[in-house]
Design a protein around this motif. Structure first.
Motif, mmCIF file in Angstrom:
data_model
loop_
_atom_site.group_PDB
_atom_site.id
_atom_site.type_symbol
_atom_site.label_atom_id
_atom_site.label_comp_id
_atom_site.label_asym_id
_atom_site.label_seq_id
_atom_site.Cartn_x
_atom_site.Cartn_y
_atom_site.Cartn_z
ATOM 1 N N GLN A 180 0.825 -1.208 0.000
ATOM 2 C CA GLN A 180 0.000 0.000 0.000
ATOM 3 C C GLN A 180 0.862 1.263 0.000
ATOM 4 O O GLN A 180 0.506 2.262 -0.634
ATOM 5 C CB GLN A 180 -0.943 -0.040 1.194
ATOM 6 N N ALA A 181 2.007 1.216 0.683
ATOM 7 C CA ALA A 181 2.930 2.355 0.646
ATOM 8 C C ALA A 181 3.485 2.531 -0.759
ATOM 9 O O ALA A 181 3.649 3.668 -1.249
ATOM 10 C CB ALA A 181 4.061 2.156 1.646
ATOM 11 N N PHE A 182 3.796 1.425 -1.431
ATOM 12 C CA PHE A 182 4.273 1.487 -2.811
ATOM 13 C C PHE A 182 3.212 2.106 -3.720
ATOM 14 O O PHE A 182 3.519 2.957 -4.568
ATOM 15 C CB PHE A 182 4.669 0.089 -3.286
ATOM 16 N N VAL A 183 1.954 1.690 -3.568
ATOM 17 C CA VAL A 183 0.875 2.255 -4.380
ATOM 18 C C VAL A 183 0.731 3.751 -4.100
ATOM 19 O O VAL A 183 0.535 4.558 -5.017
ATOM 20 C CB VAL A 183 -0.453 1.523 -4.117
ATOM 21 N N THR A 184 0.860 4.126 -2.830
ATOM 22 C CA THR A 184 0.812 5.547 -2.480
ATOM 23 C C THR A 184 1.951 6.287 -3.163
ATOM 24 O O THR A 184 1.764 7.398 -3.684
ATOM 25 C CB THR A 184 0.895 5.735 -0.958
ATOM 26 N N GLY A 185 3.133 5.679 -3.171
ATOM 27 C CA GLY A 185 4.261 6.285 -3.857
ATOM 28 C C GLY A 185 4.002 6.461 -5.344
ATOM 29 O O GLY A 185 4.354 7.492 -5.940
ATOM 30 N N MET A 186 3.373 5.467 -5.965
ATOM 31 C CA MET A 186 3.038 5.584 -7.380
ATOM 32 C C MET A 186 2.052 6.722 -7.607
ATOM 33 O O MET A 186 2.155 7.473 -8.592
ATOM 34 C CB MET A 186 2.456 4.268 -7.903
ATOM 35 N N ARG A 187 1.095 6.866 -6.684
ATOM 36 C CA ARG A 187 0.138 7.980 -6.803
ATOM 37 C C ARG A 187 0.852 9.319 -6.741
ATOM 38 O O ARG A 187 0.529 10.242 -7.497
ATOM 39 C CB ARG A 187 -0.920 7.888 -5.690
ATOM 40 N N VAL A 188 1.812 9.445 -5.826
ATOM 41 C CA VAL A 188 2.565 10.694 -5.694
ATOM 42 C C VAL A 188 3.392 10.958 -6.952
ATOM 43 O O VAL A 188 3.469 12.086 -7.444
ATOM 44 C CB VAL A 188 3.478 10.635 -4.453
ATOM 45 N N LEU A 189 4.018 9.910 -7.479
ATOM 46 C CA LEU A 189 4.939 10.057 -8.607
ATOM 47 C C LEU A 189 4.228 10.180 -9.947
ATOM 48 O O LEU A 189 4.627 10.980 -10.805
ATOM 49 C CB LEU A 189 5.889 8.856 -8.656
ATOM 50 N N LYS A 190 3.172 9.392 -10.154
ATOM 51 C CA LYS A 190 2.549 9.297 -11.475
ATOM 52 C C LYS A 190 1.116 9.813 -11.529
ATOM 53 O O LYS A 190 0.546 9.937 -12.620
ATOM 54 C CB LYS A 190 2.568 7.841 -11.948
ATOM 55 N N GLY A 191 0.537 10.089 -10.363
ATOM 56 C CA GLY A 191 -0.827 10.590 -10.330
ATOM 57 C C GLY A 191 -1.849 9.488 -10.124
ATOM 58 O O GLY A 191 -1.573 8.308 -10.358
ATOM 59 N N ASP A 192 -3.037 9.882 -9.701
ATOM 60 C CA ASP A 192 -4.085 8.918 -9.380
ATOM 61 C C ASP A 192 -4.600 8.170 -10.609
ATOM 62 O O ASP A 192 -4.880 6.969 -10.545
ATOM 63 C CB ASP A 192 -5.252 9.615 -8.685
ATOM 64 N N ASP A 193 -4.732 8.871 -11.741
ATOM 65 C CA ASP A 193 -5.294 8.228 -12.926
ATOM 66 C C ASP A 193 -4.389 7.098 -13.413
ATOM 67 O O ASP A 193 -4.866 5.991 -13.723
ATOM 68 C CB ASP A 193 -5.504 9.257 -14.042
ATOM 69 N N ALA A 194 -3.091 7.364 -13.490
ATOM 70 C CA ALA A 194 -2.148 6.348 -13.965
ATOM 71 C C ALA A 194 -2.071 5.180 -12.990
ATOM 72 O O ALA A 194 -1.971 4.014 -13.403
ATOM 73 C CB ALA A 194 -0.760 6.965 -14.164
ATOM 74 N N THR A 195 -2.146 5.479 -11.695
ATOM 75 C CA THR A 195 -2.069 4.423 -10.692
ATOM 76 C C THR A 195 -3.310 3.539 -10.729
ATOM 77 O O THR A 195 -3.221 2.311 -10.679
ATOM 78 C CB THR A 195 -1.899 5.029 -9.288
ATOM 79 N N ARG A 196 -4.476 4.165 -10.828
ATOM 80 C CA ARG A 196 -5.721 3.390 -10.914
ATOM 81 C C ARG A 196 -5.707 2.492 -12.158
ATOM 82 O O ARG A 196 -6.096 1.316 -12.099
ATOM 83 C CB ARG A 196 -6.928 4.318 -10.961
ATOM 84 N N ALA A 197 -5.242 3.040 -13.269
ATOM 85 C CA ALA A 197 -5.191 2.251 -14.504
ATOM 86 C C ALA A 197 -4.259 1.049 -14.333
ATOM 87 O O ALA A 197 -4.571 -0.064 -14.799
ATOM 88 C CB ALA A 197 -4.712 3.126 -15.666
ATOM 89 N N TRP A 198 -3.125 1.245 -13.641
ATOM 90 C CA TRP A 198 -2.196 0.137 -13.418
ATOM 91 C C TRP A 198 -2.823 -0.937 -12.530
ATOM 92 O O TRP A 198 -2.705 -2.128 -12.813
ATOM 93 C CB TRP A 198 -0.915 0.661 -12.777
ATOM 94 N N LEU A 199 -3.504 -0.523 -11.483
ATOM 95 C CA LEU A 199 -4.167 -1.488 -10.598
ATOM 96 C C LEU A 199 -5.252 -2.255 -11.338
ATOM 97 O O LEU A 199 -5.405 -3.473 -11.161
ATOM 98 C CB LEU A 199 -4.756 -0.762 -9.389
ATOM 99 N N GLU A 200 -6.014 -1.564 -12.156
ATOM 100 C CA GLU A 200 -7.060 -2.230 -12.928
ATOM 101 C C GLU A 200 -6.452 -3.231 -13.906
ATOM 102 O O GLU A 200 -6.968 -4.344 -14.082
ATOM 103 C CB GLU A 200 -7.902 -1.190 -13.669
ATOM 104 N N ASP A 201 -5.344 -2.845 -14.538
ATOM 105 C CA ASP A 201 -4.670 -3.749 -15.471
ATOM 106 C C ASP A 201 -4.091 -4.960 -14.733
ATOM 107 O O ASP A 201 -4.115 -6.081 -15.254
ATOM 108 C CB ASP A 201 -3.551 -3.017 -16.211
ATOM 109 N N LEU A 202 -3.567 -4.730 -13.521
ATOM 110 C CA LEU A 202 -3.005 -5.821 -12.727
ATOM 111 C C LEU A 202 -4.084 -6.847 -12.411
ATOM 112 O O LEU A 202 -3.879 -8.066 -12.544
ATOM 113 C CB LEU A 202 -2.405 -5.258 -11.436
ATOM 114 N N LYS A 203 -5.249 -6.354 -12.021
ATOM 115 C CA LYS A 203 -6.357 -7.257 -11.710
ATOM 116 C C LYS A 203 -6.847 -7.977 -12.967
ATOM 117 O O LYS A 203 -7.043 -9.202 -12.964
ATOM 118 C CB LYS A 203 -7.501 -6.475 -11.072
#
Length: 348
Positions: A180-203
């Motif tokens: 979850q800290a890593f995902v938070t880091g991705m949100r900080v670095l790449k933004g919420d939209d890119a992070t959500r898209a990555w999580l959706e793709d992972l699933k």
């Protein structure tokens, strides 16, 4: 939209855990946190008791102060401190991750540390306001099974693990704090939209979920998955226990400052108004001493962060060789938003 205050956000996230722990603290805390003054030190520790109690026993002797330790999850303890406010008994917060320290810092709960103390640690691994300091570091890596994937074929970016060729072949632990800290880091670095898209793709790519990092590593070793998203030290602890020839998995350290190469830290901060400042500052200095830093390196296989102390763990890449992303670790405090995103995507 105005962002909710960190005090409210963390309290809401951990409310289910907070009430029992508050009740356990007892009515004697209603009078405030300064009881006993600097004659004793109360530590709220988000680090596991089995892991750090031997070190804190040594700390008590080194500081020359009676120490009482209360253990729990770092986010829950941060929420408890915010709820207790000036009534808190805690003089020192020993956190498993930087986000919880960042939350307390932004709420003005931490004292500034002496310059001589904070300067023992590189600027990237301490609070930007000088009120908390990292003690040990861990880096996110990809564990892989060499019977399933050649070393040269392991992705160099966490964004590549969602490619079709890795369908059903990736393991991770979505409820684990480090993920979850890593995902938070991705949100900080790449933004919420890119992070959500990555999580959706992972699933969508059929990634397999596990309860924690060790279970993920087990799955990689068993060949259930080819790749696993974990912290580095789990592998090194297993190698120390069994021998490298008995561990089937290997590790890949990501290059190019990829979000998947995030370095998070365990750290400490001194609570304001506790009446324990002197003892708490001495405790921080001890935790940055060669003795304590060597403990982190040898016992937990984490990276020591104090200048002049290096890890002696065989095969561990030098800390300065790691290509982690540039990020203010204090910004990893937005756990509520990360949890909400993971819930929306259906991963927790």
């Amino acid at each position: 939209m105005r962002r909710p205050s960190l005090r409210r956000t963390i309290a809401l996230v951990t409310a289910g855990f907070l009430l029992p722990s508050l009740a356990a603290c007892g009515a004697d805390e209603q009078a405030g946190g300064s009881e006993g003054g600097d004659s004793s030190l109360v530590i709220y520790s988000g680090r596991n008791e089995k892991l750090v109690q031997p070190l804190l026993d040594k700390l008590e002797k080194a500081v020359g102060t009676k120490v009482e330790v209360r253990y729990g999850d770092s986010a829950e303890l941060a929420a408890q401190i915010l709820e207790e406010g000036e009534r808190t008994k805690a003089g020192l917060f020993f956190s498993q991750d930087a986000g919880a320290l960042g939350a307390l810092s932004k709420e003005g709960m931490l004292e500034k540390l002496p310059q001589a103390t904070v300067e023992k640690v590189d600027r990237a691994y301490r609070g930007s306001d000088g009120d908390w300091v990292g003690l040990s570091g861990r880096v996110r890596v990809i564990a892989y099974n060499p019977d399933k994937v050649a070393a040269d074929d392991v992705p160099d970016s966490v964004f590549d693990v969602v490619e079709p060729r890795w369908k059903g072949k990736v393991g991770f632990a979505p409820t684990n704090a480090s993920f979850q800290a890593f995902v938070t880091g991705m949100r900080v670095l790449k933004g919420d939209d890119a992070t959500r898209a990555w999580l959706e793709d992972l699933k969508a790519n059929g990634a397999k979920t596990y309860a924690h990092n060790l279970a993920t590593l087990d799955a990689v070793e068993a060949g259930e998955v080819s790749l696993g998203l974990v912290n580095h030290y789990y592998w090194y602890e297993r190698v120390a226990e069994k021998g490298e020839d008995k561990v089937d998995a290997k590790l890949h350290f990501l290059p190019g400052k990829d979000p998947g190469a995030l370095i998070n830290v365990a750290g400490a901060g001194v609570l304001k108004g506790s009446g324990q400042s002197e003892a708490a500052r001495k405790a921080v200095d001890y935790l940055l001493s060669k003795d304590a830093q060597t403990y982190f390196a040898d016992k937990t296989k984490e990276y020591p962060l104090a200048a002049g102390v290096t890890s002696t763990v065989e095969g561990l890449p030098a800390f300065e060789s790691l290509e982690s992303p540039d990020i203010d670790l204090g910004e990893l405090d937005s756990l509520q938003e990360t949890l909400a995103m993971l819930q929306d995507v259906g991963l927790v």
